[in-house]
Design a protein around this motif. Structure first.
Motif, PDB file in Angstrom:
ATOM      1  N   VAL A 117       5.119  12.154  -1.437  1.00  0.00           N
ATOM      2  CA  VAL A 117       3.828  11.463  -1.337  1.00  0.00           C
ATOM      3  C   VAL A 117       3.629  11.009   0.104  1.00  0.00           C
ATOM      4  N   PRO A 118       2.618  11.482   0.820  1.00  0.00           N
ATOM      5  CA  PRO A 118       2.423  11.095   2.226  1.00  0.00           C
ATOM      6  C   PRO A 118       1.840   9.690   2.347  1.00  0.00           C
ATOM      7  N   TYR A 119       2.028   9.099   3.528  1.00  0.00           N
ATOM      8  CA  TYR A 119       1.490   7.759   3.797  1.00  0.00           C
ATOM      9  C   TYR A 119      -0.028   7.823   3.905  1.00  0.00           C
ATOM     10  N   ASP A 120      -0.705   6.952   3.175  1.00  0.00           N
ATOM     11  CA  ASP A 120      -2.163   6.878   3.198  1.00  0.00           C
ATOM     12  C   ASP A 120      -2.564   5.455   3.571  1.00  0.00           C
ATOM     13  N   PRO A 121      -3.079   5.233   4.783  1.00  0.00           N
ATOM     14  CA  PRO A 121      -3.428   3.867   5.212  1.00  0.00           C
ATOM     15  C   PRO A 121      -4.499   3.213   4.352  1.00  0.00           C
ATOM     16  N   GLU A 122      -5.259   3.998   3.612  1.00  0.00           N
ATOM     17  CA  GLU A 122      -6.273   3.410   2.731  1.00  0.00           C
ATOM     18  C   GLU A 122      -5.650   2.879   1.443  1.00  0.00           C
ATOM     19  N   LYS A 123      -4.508   3.422   1.056  1.00  0.00           N
ATOM     20  CA  LYS A 123      -3.834   2.983  -0.161  1.00  0.00           C
ATOM     21  C   LYS A 123      -2.832   1.876   0.117  1.00  0.00           C
ATOM     22  N   TRP A 124      -2.124   2.000   1.255  1.00  0.00           N
ATOM     23  CA  TRP A 124      -1.131   0.993   1.639  1.00  0.00           C
ATOM     24  C   TRP A 124      -1.582   0.329   2.935  1.00  0.00           C
ATOM     25  N   ALA A 166       5.209   7.478  10.266  1.00  0.00           N
ATOM     26  CA  ALA A 166       3.777   7.225  10.136  1.00  0.00           C
ATOM     27  C   ALA A 166       3.188   6.764  11.466  1.00  0.00           C
ATOM     28  N   TYR A 209       4.191   0.853   2.046  1.00  0.00           N
ATOM     29  CA  TYR A 209       4.393   2.234   1.610  1.00  0.00           C
ATOM     30  C   TYR A 209       5.861   2.493   1.292  1.00  0.00           C
ATOM     31  N   GLU A 250       2.898   0.313   6.706  1.00  0.00           N
ATOM     32  CA  GLU A 250       3.955   1.277   6.417  1.00  0.00           C
ATOM     33  C   GLU A 250       5.064   0.629   5.603  1.00  0.00           C
TER      34      GLU A 250
END
Length: 722
Positions: free
Chosen positions: A195-202, A103, A208, A205
């Motif tokens: 599932v890709p890393y999403d900085p808005e959700k997590w 990420a 995540y 890192e």
């Protein structure tokens, strides 16, 4: 005798069967004896218990019902799983898109000679495949993580059952602890099930990755389906390739190529059995077993892996014995782990997009000199081992800098091989004490004072608006009468310093200090002259560098250029930190001459070097909570701070004591092999007439004149633009 008269019977045989009768005779009753004998030949019938028969019938019906439902449910479940596996397999990308899943990017830091000394971020050394890595590494991973990797279909029921049994035996839940995961399942986790890393959700890192490793039953089922899909889509070697490239192996290394380079300074294709075992041993707990954290623990884990490799036939008797006898060791760069505090500082002060939050692989060339870094670390260790009582919690920090602001070494505490620790050289803001006085004298000299001018060291008080009368005292609690400015500085007298600051103007002194690079808030009252303000060691060392370079401000810097991996064109570059002039060159040369006297005749005598000229200043804050020595040769500026993290007073420590000794030990090591050069100093001309000591109470006309001088100085220094 004659038979005349009698009729003879015909000569016929007896009838075999009785003659049929016209009327049936009545059936004769069977004899009781005959019936009894037939009965005796039959087994007597047993009557079944009604209750038992009832329950047996129910059980038989239930079993038939269960069988009827189970094979139907099994068929439906198999169909659903098959559809799910097929759908996931259809959505899986080509394998080459899964190899670098970081990420964020990596930051590789080079010293001033271009040698790697530190890494930050997620380092990815490049793509490797299951066939391009060392066979020993491939065997070590399989022996450690999944010895049936090439024989199962992605999920190992035997492994799962064994893991559940171990977890229950150890008092944990069936899904807690050992997971029984195959390499395919572990790869599915590394891919976070697509599932890709999403900085808005997590937020981070780490969050995540923690979410990706949730151990719920539903998650395990999804993981198994994903693993089966991978087995359907990719070959075994392709799955192993993804695993080898994405596994986290401690110290910021993502993938075995990065780890091999990080720990051993070689490619993953070149590692030997013991190095392979150490790398594979990291998979169970990368941070705990990282050899940069604890080499002995890592070697013990590697020995366990070597045993597994031997038992599974990957190593011969000779290979196993040789590997155990010669455990893997770190590369020279990894052993040094040089410049931990320095690397952290560069990462914090560099452009955020290319350091802390970079998504690219970045190469940063720095000002660090690893020889000087080692010298500073060794100097601190030598003094603490010889002069500081065992068990003392006192801390120290060192900064070595060139006169243009290029930081050559930085030690932020007694623990030197660290990363992410509190850096006392840059983060600690402490009272500077008498180490601030050179800026008072710099202002006075630039206003026309001479180092040989007299000043009265006698009882003195000044009225501070809003605070009342302020009466400074010397450290010795004595008064020395009429002294020169040089004597006052070399003996660190407080009363003359306060007098001089008031005479020059507190605003002027404050401006000079700020322009020299002390960015911390400075005190407003006359206690400013005695170092009542807080500053970091880096700020103070940079300000002293301004004195050495002839009076120009410097901005301490550690980065000389920044470029992306694979690019020759730098995005950022710097060659000097020198800024605007603060005081005249002649004033800086005279101040250097005065500070030379501090070492040869004054409070800094312990800092003197036998082979070259040095100048400096001691500093001890109120109640001896902080002790400083800062100074320079013609080549380098060195700052030393000593104190307690909890701000408790030091015991029997002043700036002219242990800090001066650490400074001297550092300077001796830093200058090894360098020819001595004279300091850029200028001795003052002897006075032609006696100068009257300025009085603290100035007339109104004098105040107006002083205001004019102050305004002129501010214009020269650019104070209005600060």
């Amino acid at each position: 005798m004659s038979n005349s008269g009698r009729k003879r019977p015909p000569l016929v045989a007896d009838r075999r069967y009785p003659k049929a009768q016209s009327k049936p005779k009545a059936k004769a009753k069977a004899k009781p004896a005959t019936r009894t004998s037939r009965k005796s030949r039959r087994k007597p019938a047993r009557k079944r218990n009604f209750i038992v028969a009832f329950f047996l019938g129910i059980i038989s019906w239930v079993l038939r019902l269960i069988w009827s439902l189970s094979w139907r449910i099994g068929l439906i479940t198999a169909a659903i799983i098959g559809l799910a596996v097929g759908y996931v397999a259809y959505t899986l990308p080509p394998v080459d898109q899964l190899l670098d899943g970081r990420a964020r990017g990596s930051v590789t830091l080079l010293d001033n000679k271009g040698d790697v000394f530190a890494w930050r971020g997620d380092q990815f050394g490049g793509v490797v495949t299951a066939n391009s890595v060392s066979p020993h590494l491939k065997h070590a991973v399989i022996a450690t993580e999944d010895k049936r990797f090439y024989r199962h279909f992605g999920v190992s029921p035997r492994g799962v059952a064994s893991a559940i049994r171990i977890n229950l035996r150890e008092g944990r839940g069936p899904l807690s602890g050992h997971g029984g995961s195959t390499i395919t399942q572990q790869t599915a986790k590394l891919l976070c099930l697509g599932v890709p890393y999403d900085p808005e959700k997590w937020k981070t890192e780490a969050d995540y990755e923690s979410d990706c490793r949730t151990g719920s039953l539903a998650r395990k089922i999804r993981e198994a389906i994903y693993a089966l899909a991978m087995e359907a889509k990719y070959s075994k070697d392709e799955i192993l390739t993804v695993y080898l490239n994405r596994a986290f192996l401690g110290a910021g290394a993502r993938g075995f190529e990065a780890a091999a380079q990080r720990y051993f300074g070689k490619s993953a294709a070149q590692v030997n059995p013991q190095e392979s075992a150490m790398l594979a041993g990291l998979l169970v707990a990368p941070t705990r077993y990282a050899p940069t954290n604890n080499l002995t623990r890592s070697q013990a884990r590697a020995e366990t892996v070597l045993k597994l490799m031997y038992e599974q036939g990957y190593l011969s008797d000779t290979q196993h014995a040789s590997a155990v006898a010669s455990p893997a060791t770190l590369s020279e760069a990894a052993q040094k782990k040089a410049g931990g505090y320095f690397a952290d500082w560069v990462m914090v002060t560099g452009p955020e997009f290319f350091t802390r939050d970079t998504t690219e692989d970045v190469i940063i060339r720095t000002t660090l000199d690893q020889r000087i870094q080692a010298a500073a670390e060794d100097a601190m260790r030598t003094v603490f081992e010889a002069k500081v009582k065992e068990g003392s919690e006192a801390q120290a920090a060192i900064v070595v800098m060139s006169s243009d602001g290029a930081v050559r070494a930085m030690v932020g505490g007694r623990k030197t091989r660290v990363s992410g620790e509190f850096n006392r050289a840059t983060m600690a803001k402490r009272q500077t004490g008498s180490a601030f006085k050179p800026f008072v004298y710099a202002a006075a000299l630039d206003l026309g004072r001479s180092p040989l001018d007299p000043i009265e060291d006698a009882p003195y008080c000044v009225n501070v608006p809003g605070s009342g009368e302020y009466c400074p005292k010397n450290y010795t609690r004595k008064f020395y009468g009429t002294v020169t400015l040089t004597d006052a500085l070399k003996n660190s007298l407080n009363i003359p310093a306060v007098k001089l600051a008031v005479e020059s103007g507190l605003d002027v002194v404050r401006t000079v200090a700020e322009q020299f690079g002390i960015a911390s808030d400075l005190a407003q009252g006359p206690a400013l002259a005695l170092g009542a303000s807080d500053a970091s060691l880096l700020e103070m060392t940079g300000a002293y560098a301004g004195i050495l370079n002839g009076g120009s401000a410097v901005v301490p810097y550690g980065m000389t250029d920044l470029r992306l991996l694979g690019s020759e064109e730098p995005i950022f570059s710097a060659s000097s930190g020198i800024g605007e002039r603060v005081i005249q060159e002649s004033s800086a040369a005279q101040l250097t001459w005065m500070m030379r006297k501090v070492v040869t005749e004054g409070t800094g005598a312990r800092a003197a070097l036998s082979d070259r000229e040095v100048a400096g200043k001691t500093g001890t804050s109120q109640s001896a909570r902080d002790a400083w020595f800062l100074g320079f040769s013609a080549d380098y500026v060195v700052g030393v701070w000593m104190g307690n993290d909890d701000n408790q007073p030091l015991k029997n420590v002043t700036g002219g004591g242990l800090p001066a000794e650490i400074w001297r030990e550092t300077m001796q090591r830093v200058h090894e092999g360098l020819p001595p050069r004279p300091l850029p100093m200028r001795a003052p001309k002897p006075p032609t007439s006696q100068v009257v000591t300025p009085q603290p109470h100035i007339s109104d006309e004098g105040r107006r004149t002083r205001g004019t001088i102050d305004n002129m100085l501010r214009g020269i220094l650019g104070a209005d633009n600060r």
